[in-house]
Enzyme design. Sequence first.
Site, PDB file in Angstrom:
ATOM      1  N   ARG A   1       0.867  -1.181   0.000  1.00 31.69           N
ATOM      2  CA  ARG A   1       0.000   0.000   0.000  1.00 31.69           C
ATOM      3  C   ARG A   1       0.902   1.228   0.000  1.00 31.69           C
ATOM      4  NH1 ARG A   1      -3.447  -2.853  -1.490  1.00 31.69           N
ATOM      5  NH2 ARG A   1      -5.516  -3.215  -0.594  1.00 31.69           N
TER       6      ARG A   1
ATOM      7  N   GLU B   1      -3.675   7.349  -4.452  1.00 31.73           N
ATOM      8  CA  GLU B   1      -4.076   6.843  -5.770  1.00 31.73           C
ATOM      9  C   GLU B   1      -5.399   7.482  -6.204  1.00 31.73           C
ATOM     10  OE1 GLU B   1      -4.041   2.549  -5.558  1.00 31.73           O
ATOM     11  OE2 GLU B   1      -2.002   2.582  -4.775  1.00 31.73           O
TER      12      GLU B   1
ATOM     13  N   HIS C   1      -1.297   0.123  -9.953  1.00 28.67           N
ATOM     14  CA  HIS C   1      -1.861  -0.838  -8.977  1.00 28.67           C
ATOM     15  C   HIS C   1      -2.435  -2.084  -9.682  1.00 28.67           C
ATOM     16  CE1 HIS C   1      -3.676  -1.097  -4.665  1.00 28.67           C
ATOM     17  NE2 HIS C   1      -3.375  -2.301  -5.134  1.00 28.67           N
TER      18      HIS C   1
HETATM   19  C1  GLV Z   1      -4.800  -5.373  -3.760  1.00 30.51           C
HETATM   20  O1  GLV Z   1      -4.113  -4.430  -3.624  1.00 30.51           O
HETATM   21  C2  GLV Z   1      -5.453  -6.082  -2.704  1.00 30.51           C
HETATM   22  O2  GLV Z   1      -5.358  -5.680  -1.527  1.00 30.51           O
HETATM   23  O3  GLV Z   1      -6.131  -7.071  -3.000  1.00 30.51           O
END
Ligand code: GLV
Length: 324
Positions: free
Chosen positions: A238, A267, A285
């Site tokens: 993250r 983001e 991402h």
């Molecule tokens: C992706 O970032 C997730 O947490 O599944």
Amino acid sequence: MTKPKILLTRELPPKAMELLNDRVSAELLNSDNVTKESIMEGLKDKQALLCLLTENIDAEILAASAHIKVVANVAVGFNNIDVTKATELKIPVTNTPGVLTETSADLAFALLMASARRITESERYLRDGKWHGWGILQFLGTDVYNSTLGIVGMGRIGKAVARRAQGFNMRVVYWNRTRLAEEEERALGVTYGPLEEVLRRSDFISVHTAYNRETHHFIGAEEFMLMKNTAHIINTARGPIIDENALVEALKNKEIAGAGLDVFEEEPKVHPGLLEMDNVVLLPHIGSATIATRTKMATMAVENLVAALEGKTPPNVVNPVIYD
Ligand code: GLV
């Protein structure tokens, strides 16, 4: 029998949509209007919410929707949901662990390779028509084979990255909140160390901790100072685990050599300082983005949602205390 009504914030992969429509009557929000207001409004006559990590399900939404029977998130991370508030309201929150482990580890390794070998930078050069022939000094990168990998956060995905590293003969050092059992360390070929030591020793550092209050800006100016000037940092966990301003400074000041990032602090905004740099690889991402994995994640979320609607404990509840 009438199907329970639920709110779906965004369209899911086709197989998961089929399963969902089979079991519930889902209202899908307009993709241009997924807002706090539209979620609150949509939930008024619904029994459940199926959402993605892009939706911030805060205390206000939950308080206004205390009647719902579950918030099913299509992600392993659930920092986008105020779980404390949901727990207080006795609303189960579910996630999708396990099914995205290998896919996410693949991407972390792809970013590591791309950063080490300057893959996106050199491709841009070629596409821009700047390549006029092989050069002995062109795009010299860093060896991955035989180097040292530091893993920060040794959960499922961290371990999957460690297994990949073995194939590259890397030494793997790791930090985790709780140390693994010796037997597991041996099986994975990894060595535990305090965070400072992991940061000091590593050629590549890959971040795999969960994001929560404790890990906010976990890697900041002080941590970058400890890293080798030749080190690359990889983040597929993250964004806010890394202090992005401190990262930009560390890259500018050549405290570290490069970064591979799939996640960002705000983001979809990306720090302008990062966008200017050639020695960073930036991805939107896509850690879990394969057809198979996204389908599994969405299917799992639907299964969690249906279980909760049937009055069962969902298989992947993150706040099981509500059932105590
Ligand atoms: C992706 O970032 C997730 O947490 O599944």
